[in-house]
Design an enzyme around this catalytic site. Structure first.
Site, mmCIF file in Angstrom:
data_model
loop_
_atom_site.group_PDB
_atom_site.id
_atom_site.type_symbol
_atom_site.label_atom_id
_atom_site.label_comp_id
_atom_site.label_asym_id
_atom_site.label_seq_id
_atom_site.Cartn_x
_atom_site.Cartn_y
_atom_site.Cartn_z
ATOM 1 N N ASP A 162 -6.575 -2.815 3.286
ATOM 2 C CA ASP A 162 -5.476 -3.710 2.902
ATOM 3 C C ASP A 162 -5.673 -5.125 3.450
ATOM 4 O O ASP A 162 -4.862 -6.007 3.176
ATOM 5 C CB ASP A 162 -4.135 -3.165 3.412
ATOM 6 N N THR A 202 -2.554 1.002 -4.621
ATOM 7 C CA THR A 202 -3.061 2.100 -3.814
ATOM 8 C C THR A 202 -4.396 2.589 -4.334
ATOM 9 O O THR A 202 -4.701 2.458 -5.525
ATOM 10 C CB THR A 202 -2.043 3.265 -3.784
ATOM 11 N N ARG A 226 -5.932 3.835 -7.808
ATOM 12 C CA ARG A 226 -7.394 3.850 -7.766
ATOM 13 C C ARG A 226 -7.977 2.434 -7.727
ATOM 14 O O ARG A 226 -8.963 2.138 -8.391
ATOM 15 C CB ARG A 226 -7.958 4.627 -8.954
ATOM 16 N N ASP A 281 -1.450 -0.880 5.996
ATOM 17 C CA ASP A 281 -1.711 -0.358 7.332
ATOM 18 C C ASP A 281 -3.184 -0.112 7.609
ATOM 19 O O ASP A 281 -3.559 0.158 8.740
ATOM 20 C CB ASP A 281 -0.957 0.963 7.524
ATOM 21 N N ASP A 308 0.855 -1.172 0.000
ATOM 22 C CA ASP A 308 0.000 0.000 0.000
ATOM 23 C C ASP A 308 0.899 1.233 0.000
ATOM 24 O O ASP A 308 2.103 1.128 0.259
ATOM 25 C CB ASP A 308 -0.899 -0.035 1.245
ATOM 26 N N LYS A 309 0.327 2.383 -0.307
ATOM 27 C CA LYS A 309 1.126 3.612 -0.308
ATOM 28 C C LYS A 309 0.923 4.424 0.957
ATOM 29 O O LYS A 309 1.814 4.567 1.783
ATOM 30 C CB LYS A 309 0.784 4.473 -1.534
ATOM 31 N N LYS A 359 -4.303 27.826 -8.703
ATOM 32 C CA LYS A 359 -3.207 26.882 -8.480
ATOM 33 C C LYS A 359 -3.604 25.559 -9.107
ATOM 34 O O LYS A 359 -4.785 25.210 -9.145
ATOM 35 C CB LYS A 359 -2.920 26.693 -6.985
#
Length: 1129
Positions: free
Chosen positions: A756, A611, A726, A752, A329-330, A497
């Site tokens: 997951d 992720t 995604r 975490d 996972d990220k 931005k």
């Protein structure tokens, strides 16, 4: 799922028999433990096999061994396994109780009462407070926030600290000021538990191989039994008749065929020690020891949170040394999900670098003096910036710098509030925005508050209120966000931005020089793995804006093509912008992630990132971790919208990759591995370059279809890095299963969050990060620790050592028992195939559980070929485990042959010596018991010397166990042949004085010495030649270790280098569409003062549709909560 529920009516809801909210992960209770555990244990083939042997030994006609030779080790095995299972289940009960006993406030009998979460029922109305855990799926009824809003942090589900908005039902939103929720799904029916997947029984590849080998050995045992039974039948028919008169047998009372049949079962009992039951005891003890080493490792202890590493299972340790694929996972695993403002480029000048004395750029460290911010009382104490030049520019009144920081303070969706201490607190929808607003705050441009029509900021001590005229919200297509405000001077400003690739196209041509400079700066930021945004502004004419605003109102009121018309108007006004600069935010990696990824890559472990984040964010982290580099030959992005497009993109990428490999100078393409798929065969080519594959969840859903997944897997396995973004929790598990099934590779999943859990359960090894995101991943995992960097030590040290030790243990164990058992086979040819044992029964009983158990356990628990530091410094040492080189079928046959050779030496050397030998007193000593004592003594000494040769790392325990076992053998031997024990048990120990008489003869010791040398010498010669002529990498490092033992030079760490970057956008912005409309609607704000009136007042958009639009554009439209989620209000 549809269900009928009456709020606050337990009696009505109970008739539907909904599940309760109690968490059950344990397997036993006090009453069911014994029957269920025994049933499970005797489902193991080995235990059932030994139970059958025990039954056979109770039949006098076929058993030449007493029952205690089998029942003692069998009871020992079952008892030890039961104790281990009971201990594991105790901890499961403990973790269940921790969750079940958490307190909640439930409305019962018109009063709020404290109730444990496990007692919450479907239909109960629950009151929640800020930062409270939730342990059920709930429906929001009302909230203390305006318009029934609630902000939820789902960190324990997906690792994301972003706040998600939930809206109460309109008919119940005015019920009260407290947050009230209705329990919809409890316990196993909750969304979290439904998505967690089934818990699978995990077994190591060595376990599976051992089962195969045991079947082979059993077949070998049957063959030996048949040979000896046939021999007995022949012997009985040809020679046995001569003895029947002396045995008082009647003629024909016992036929030779029936005698052979009984002899077959007798030898099955005698020869069963080729696979002794102590093997399984020893394996469990060794694994338990390895687990404790992981738990006790101080280098895997995270002191900040007092969190040690934990081996939550004791059966998978050696599998840690064979990992080929890691699925990570990220958010929260590779990253801390903490965004930090690191650098910026304003008007062509970079801020955030500290030049040294030679005017060279240096890396900022904690030794540098941080900037002293202007407004200390309102500054964020955790924010640090080390480039004092930016503060100097602010103090000097640089208009570009001021305008840049003004954009950061105005263009966002952040909400502010004050805590009880009067401190300003920001509630952020995305951590990126939080980092930018916090940076502006520390540099003197403090966002104070907002209303639907105004934004108030403090500019260098002066309070300034801007009128909010329009909010041009972010989405994944626009990749930018803009606000239009009127300043106190009456000027209308557009501040924007967004992604540089998008915003640069909107710039006025006069920005060409600044654009070139800023592009170079952005490339530098991207090369450092920072997340970048471009900053621009535009002055708007009052008349032009009024016309544009009128068209925007019409577009918002339109019933057809509303979104397209609004997007067109946004495009129209966001043009001819003036570039101000760019920001560079660090998505803070966990400490040591880059070094860990690099080291694991050198160990030939492929890392795939799975992720739920956006593609840009995932790619940015890939570059930050060095999984993706600018030196890669190509990065393939798969983004097809249907199966046909995905298949075409995959095949084009494969053709591109194959074509580039055919065009290299040597034109060499090697077919490394072939494996049959259901529909196609996978041919993994050894590619000469580095490639990466990036695929989003929508495309992955099509790629996982049966006719496309072969293309996906083939391309992915040829790439160095794979990033799936995604993706859903189910897709994570599907990707893991795909590699498990068709690559036949050992996989590890690490995460975490609760999303997951299915991936962790699907992989061979599941690792949970015990961070700030809760315990769901940890509870489902096999191993847990606090930081990703500990994975390097878990695999390269503990995993490699466990695999190395287990393989050496198995090789030695099979060798030892073949050498011990096959002596009976050779003896059968000299005892008329009568199933007479060579050794006495007590020696057979004690050999595996007393005489040779401790030395092999010491080797299996403590042995190591190289030190832990060298294991970390040389990741290539990990490769033998991946290739399964240390214990396989070939190694097994070598051990068997070695055991057969040793058994020949053990039997025939003493037999030849005893054939015609007299003692020193001239008396004949070739009796059966002297022969047995000589062979038993030779066997114990030979296997002890052999394990001494096999031991690579000597400890005090090894010395005590090896030499102590020999001492124990002689102690027991002389005791069993003593007068004292004969006086107590005359029937069991009849050979009084035999040991003393035999072992006082010099010729006996000469026979023992000759047998030992003949057994061990070929092994010594072979290993000497192998180590010197064909040394392995481990041999070379071990030799170097010995040379450097006295003076070890300090280990050098790889310096952190600044990666050069080709022009690549570092854009990544973790923001969700719809929050701009939420802010301008005023639905999330408490009314304090009436809004100011002006000639150009902000017109509210369709206030009844904002929540529908938000729900339509968000990725999670279900207003439900999983187990243990933190609610922030």
């Amino acid at each position: 799922m549809e269900r009928i529920v009456k709020a606050n009516d337990r009696e009505y809801n109970e008739k539907f028999q909904y599940a309760d909210n109690r968490i059950h992960t344990s397997k036993y209770n006090i009453l069911t433990f014994l029957p269920i555990n025994l049933f499970e244990q005797f489902q193991r083939v080995a235990n059932a096999y030994f139970l059958c042997l025990l039954i056979l030994q109770l039949i006098p006609e076929i058993s030449s061994l007493t029952w205690f030779t089998t029942i003692v080790p069998l009871v020992l095995v079952i008892t030890m396994t039961a104790v281990k299972d009971a201990t594991d289940d105790y901890f499961r009960h403990k973790s269940d109780n921790q969750v079940n006993n958490r307190q909640s406030e439930v409305l019962i009998d018109s009063k709020l009462q404290n109730e444990k979460w496990m007692n919450v029922k479907v239909g109960d109305i629950i009151k929640l407070e800020n930062n409270q855990f939730v342990a059920a799926d709930l429906l929001l009824l009302s909230s203390s926030e305006p318009h029934g809003l609630c902000y939820v942090e789902t960190a324990e589900l997906d690792g994301e600290t972003n706040l998600k908005v939930r809206h109460a039902l309109s008919v119940t939103s005015e019920l009260g000021a407290d947050i009230n929720r209705l329990a919809r799904f409890d316990g196993p029916d909750t969304k979290l538990m439904q998505n967690s997947g089934k818990t699978k029984f995990k077994r190591t590849s060595i376990d599976r191989l051992m089962n195969t080998l045991v079947l082979w050995i059993f077949g070998f045992l049957i063959c030996l039994g048949i040979i000896l039974a046939i021999g007995n039948s022949i012997w009985e028919s040809q020679i046995g008749d001569q003895f029947r008169t002396f045995l008082f047998w009647n003629e024909g009372e016992k036929s030779s065929v029936f005698s052979g049949f009984l002899t077959f079962w007798s030898y099955i009992i005698i020869l069963n020690t080729v696979v002794p039951i102590s093997l399984y005891v020893s394996v469990e003890v060794i694994r338990l020891g390895h687990s404790y080493f992981i738990n006790w490792d101080r280098k895997m202890y995270y002191s900040r949170k007092a969190t040690p590493a934990e081996a939550r299972t004791t059966t998978l340790n050696e599998e840690l040394g064979q990992i080929e694929y890691i699925f990570s996972d990220k958010t929260g695993t590779l990253t801390q999900n903490i965004m930090t403002f690191k650098r910026c480029s304003i008007n062509g000048r970079i801020y955030g670098e500290v030049p040294d004395d030679l005017d060279q750029k240096t890396e900022i460290t904690q030794e540098k003096e941080p900037v002293d911010f202007l407004v200390k009382s309102q500054a964020d104490r955790e924010f640090q910036f080390f480039d004092h030049n930016l503060m100097e520019s602010i103090k000097m009144g640089d208009p570009k710098v001021h305008e840049f920081l003004r954009v950061l303070a105005l263009c966002h969706t952040v909400m502010s509030e004050e805590n009880s201490a009067g401190e300003l607190i920001y509630q952020v929808q995305s951590p990126d925005e939080g980092a930018l607003v916090t940076a502006a705050r520390n540099f003197g441009f403090i966002f104070k508050s907002r209303t639907p029509e105004t934004i108030t900021i403090e500019e260098l001590g002066t309070l300034v209120t801007y009128q909010l005229l329009a909010f041009l919200d972010f989405n994944n297509t626009r990749k930018r966000m803009s606000v239009i405000v009127r300043n106190p001077e009456g000027q209308i400003k557009l501040y924007s931005k967004g992604a540089d690739t998008i915003l640069f196209e909107k710039l006025h041509p006069s920005n060409e020089v600044l654009l070139s400079l800023t592009s170079d700066h952005l490339s530098e930021f991207a090369g450092e793995g920072l997340r970048t945004l471009a900053i621009a502004h535009r002055d708007l004419d009052d008349k032009y804006f009024k016309e544009w605003h009128k068209m925007l109102e019409d577009a918002n009121a339109a019933t057809e093509e509303r979104d397209e018309r609004i997007a067109g108007l946004y495009e129209e006004i966001e043009r001819d912008l003036t570039l101000l600069g760019a920001t560079a935010v660090e998505d803070k990696l966990q400490e040591g992630v880059i070094e860990t990824v690099t080291s694991l890559s050198l160990a030939n472990i492929k890392i795939w990132v799975l992720t739920g984040d956006k593609q840009e964010t995932a790619i940015n982290i890939g570059y930050a971790c060095n999984m993706l580099t600018d030196d890669m030959n190509d990065v393939f992005v798969i983004a097809g919208n249907n199966a046909v497009e995905v298949r075409e993109e995959l095949r084009k990428a494969k053709e591109n990759l194959s074509g580039q490999n055919r065009n290299v100078s040597n034109g060499h393409v090697v077919c490394e591995k072939k494996q049959q798929l259901e529909l196609d065969s996978i041919v993994e080519e050894t590619v000469t370059g580095d490639y990466a594959l990036i695929i989003n969840g929508h495309s992955l859903a099509h790629a996982l279809e049966s006719d496309v997944k072969s293309d996906l897997l083939e391309l992915a396995c040829m790439c160095k890095t794979v990033v799936c973004c995604r993706v859903t929790p189910l897709q994570k598990a599907q990707v893991v299963e795909l590699v498990k099934k068709y690559r036949n590779a050992v996989t590890l999943a690490i995460g975490d969050g609760a999303n997951d859990v299915s991936m962790i359960k699907s992989a061979h090894i599941g690792v949970g990060i015990s961070g700030q995101e809760g315990l769901q991943a940890v509870l489902a995992s096999d191993y847990s620790f606090a930081q990703f960097r500990y994975l390097q030590r878990l695999l390269l040290v503990h995993g490699r050592w466990s695999y190395f030790r287990m393989c050496k243990f198995l090789c030695y164990f099979f060798y030892k028992n073949f050498a011990f058992t096959l002596v009976h086979f050779w003896f059968g040819f000299f005892c008329g195939f009568s199933a007479q044992t060579v050794y006495d029964q007590w020696f057979i009983t004690l050999f595996n559980i007393v005489y040779t158990s401790l030395p092999v356990l010491a080797m299996g628990i403590f042995d190591q070929d190289v030190s832990d530091q060298n294991s970390m410094d040389c990741p290539q040492l990990y490769e033998p485990g991946q290739l399964n080189l240390l214990f396989n079928k070939r190694k097994f046959f070598i051990c068997v042959l070695h055991g057969i050779y040793t058994s020949l030496a053990l039997f025939f050397i003493p037999y030849g010596a005893f054939y015609n030998m007299a003692g020193e007193d001239g008396q004949h000593i070739a009796d059966y018991q002297s022969f047995a004592v000589t062979m038993a003594t030779s066997l114990v000494i030979v296997v002890s010397v052999q394990i001494a040769l096999d031991t690579s790392y000597w400890t005090f325990i090894n010395h005590v166990f090896i030499w102590g076992s020999i001492a124990i053998y002689f102690s027991i031997l002389f005791t069993m042949h003593s007068n004292g024990i004969f006086g107590i048990f005359p029937n069991q120990f009849p050979f009084v004085g035999n040991a003393r008489h035999s072992l006082t003869q010099k010729c006996i010791w000469l026979v023992i010495l000759l047998t030992t040398v003949a057994s061990v010498l070929p092994v010594v010669v072979f290993r000497f030649l192998k180590v010197n002529l064909y040394p392995t990498l481990s041999d070379q490092i071990r030799r170097w270790q010995k040379a450097q033992k006295k003076a070890r030079p300090p280990s050098s760490r790889r310096p952190r280098t600044r990666r050069s970057s080709s022009r690549r956008s570092g854009y990544a912005f973790a923001h969700q569409e719809g929050y701009g409309e939420l802010i301008t609607s005023g639905k999330n704000m408490r009314a304090k003062n009436p809004p100011p009136t002006s000639g150009l007042e902000k017109t509210h958009y369709n206030s009844t549709s904002w929540i529908e639009n938000l729900c339509k554009k968000t990725t999670d439209t279900v207003s439900s909560f999983g187990q243990d989620k933190t609610v922030k209000l």
